[in-house]
Design an enzyme around this catalytic site. Structure first.
Site, mmCIF file in Angstrom:
data_model
loop_
_atom_site.group_PDB
_atom_site.id
_atom_site.type_symbol
_atom_site.label_atom_id
_atom_site.label_comp_id
_atom_site.label_asym_id
_atom_site.label_seq_id
_atom_site.Cartn_x
_atom_site.Cartn_y
_atom_site.Cartn_z
ATOM 1 C CB CYS A 97 -57.460 -10.805 28.103
ATOM 2 S SG CYS A 97 -59.272 -10.726 28.112
ATOM 3 C CB CYS A 100 -60.923 -7.380 28.248
ATOM 4 S SG CYS A 100 -61.687 -8.413 29.517
ATOM 5 C CG HIS A 257 -26.348 7.176 27.570
ATOM 6 N ND1 HIS A 257 -25.043 7.396 27.194
ATOM 7 C CD2 HIS A 257 -26.612 8.112 28.524
ATOM 8 C CE1 HIS A 257 -24.534 8.404 27.878
ATOM 9 N NE2 HIS A 257 -25.468 8.855 28.697
ATOM 10 C CD GLU A 259 -26.425 5.281 22.146
ATOM 11 O OE1 GLU A 259 -25.960 6.128 21.366
ATOM 12 O OE2 GLU A 259 -26.822 5.567 23.304
ATOM 13 C CB CYS A 288 -21.085 8.144 24.933
ATOM 14 S SG CYS A 288 -21.808 6.869 26.019
#
EC number: 3.5.4.38
Length: 384
Positions: A97, A100, A257, A259, A288
């Site tokens: 958190c 911490c 991939h 993308e 592609c």
């Protein structure tokens, strides 16, 4: 009444591990934080001196959080070994958190002989700006020792299963979508920590020679702008880079991939449907056929987002890849070839250049002009 889980344990049950270390980015009703730790002296192939588990409740007092329990134990143990240098590794179900995180940074600043690597299954409140700033402060390296934070991948889950679970010699069985969730969290952590690309990685992968060999990875740098009153406002928190996940990388059998990894993360940005956005991608290879189809579907289904793609090179500009690029352009995407201006922008924005200016390679402009001509022919359906 004080919370339980005060003392460390050595192992957890299989269901406990699978339930609490499940790495779906958005997850409710997981209020117990599990912290598996290993402590060893610095040096190659040194076995851990201690390896146990602390537990704590998310909403309990700070001193009962497992991170604070660990440092309470470690500080007492450290007094007996003050001159020794140590490497500490955490495998934790939630990232620390905000409070911490700041206390961990303070501890490491006060004890430079301790290095800490944190592998997290999930990111806690990753959308909160204060939390993001705390993580950056913890992981920055320039003004003293800090932690290294990474997302747990298959190898870390397998290690925890073998080391900290009553596995009964059973093999770790990954749950559905573990690789996809890892990639999402990896990208989001990169955004938060503002990771930069190494200069050799950029110059090698974005070199725009017309014919290259051995460039099997696709790198994708991205940035997002909000459009308002004919002006563009850059969203600095939505900027980063990623690469495709090759098969068997990080222990995952299937690849993905770049993308598609990018499309996976966009929904977590929670872009306002009533605002207009421009997403710009700088890719080492053009998409592609399959990726172009998916990107076309995305912008068709998200009218508030426009897409602009600058590619360093054209991927397999024959047959279906040409068709995919035309489909993507027809859906509304702007597709162009990177020129000196885009290469310099990427160098300045996404590369850890240490103040060194971008140095263009021989033939950069000539290659850009040739590739631009080929791309125009593809989009006009004229072939080569």
């Amino acid at each position: 009444m004080k919370p339980h889980f005060r003392n460390p344990v050595e192992r957890m049950y299989q269901d406990t591990f699978s339930d609490n270390f499940y790495n779906r980015p958005i997850l409710s009703r997981r209020n117990t934080v599990w912290l598996c730790y290993e402590v060893k002296t610095k040096g190659p192939s040194r076995p851990p001196l201690d390896a146990k588990i602390f537990r704590g409740q998310v909403y309990s007092k700070l001193k009962y959080h497992p991170e604070m329990r660990f440092f309470h134990w470690f500080s007492k143990w450290r007094k007996l070994h003050r001159d020794q240098e140590y490497e500490v590794t955490w495998y934790i179900s939630w990232s620390p958190c905000t409070k911490c995180t700041r206390d961990v940074a303070t501890f490491l600043a006060e004890d430079p002989k301790v290095t800490l690597t944190i592998f997290v299954a999930r990111l806690y409140y990753f959308w909160d700006p204060d939390y993001q700033e705390a993580l950056r402060s913890l992981c920055q390296k320039r003004d003293g020792p800090r932690a290294t934070m990474k997302i747990m991948n298959y190898d870390e889950f397998q290690h925890c299963w073998s080391k900290f679970v009553y596995s009964q010699r059973e093999l770790f069985e990954p749950w559905n979508n573990l690789p996809k969730y890892y990639i999402l969290l990896h990208i989001m952590l990169g955004e938060i920590l503002r990771h930069s690309m190494d200069p050799p990685t950029f110059t090698s992968n974005f070199n725009n020679e017309l014919w290259v060999r051995g460039r099997h990875e696709t790198y994708l740098c991205y940035e997002v702008e909000r459009l308002h009153n004919d002006t563009r406002v850059l969203l600095n928190q939505r900027r980063g880079f990623l690469c495709n996940q090759a098969p068997h990388k990080h222990g995952f059998l299937e690849g993905r991939h770049a993308e598609l990894c990018f499309l996976d993360v966009i929904p977590f940005w929670k872009l306002d449907l009533h605002q207009d956005y421009r997403v710009t991608c700088f890719t080492s290879w053009s998409p592609c056929f399959s990726c172009a189809q998916e990107m076309a579907k995305f912008i068709s289904n998200n009218k508030h987002v426009s897409l602009c793609i600058f590619a360093a090179r054209i991927y397999d500009d024959q047959g279906r890849c040409q068709e995919g690029l035309r489909t993507l352009a027809k859906a509304g995407a702007e597709i162009s070839i990177m020129t000196y201006s885009e290469f310099k922008h990427c160098w300045d924005t996404f590369v850890d250049h240490q103040g060194c200016p971008f140095q263009p390679w021989d033939g950069l402009e000539e290659h850009s002009q040739a590739l631009s001509g080929r791309l125009r022919a593809i989009l006009q359906n004229q072939g080569n």
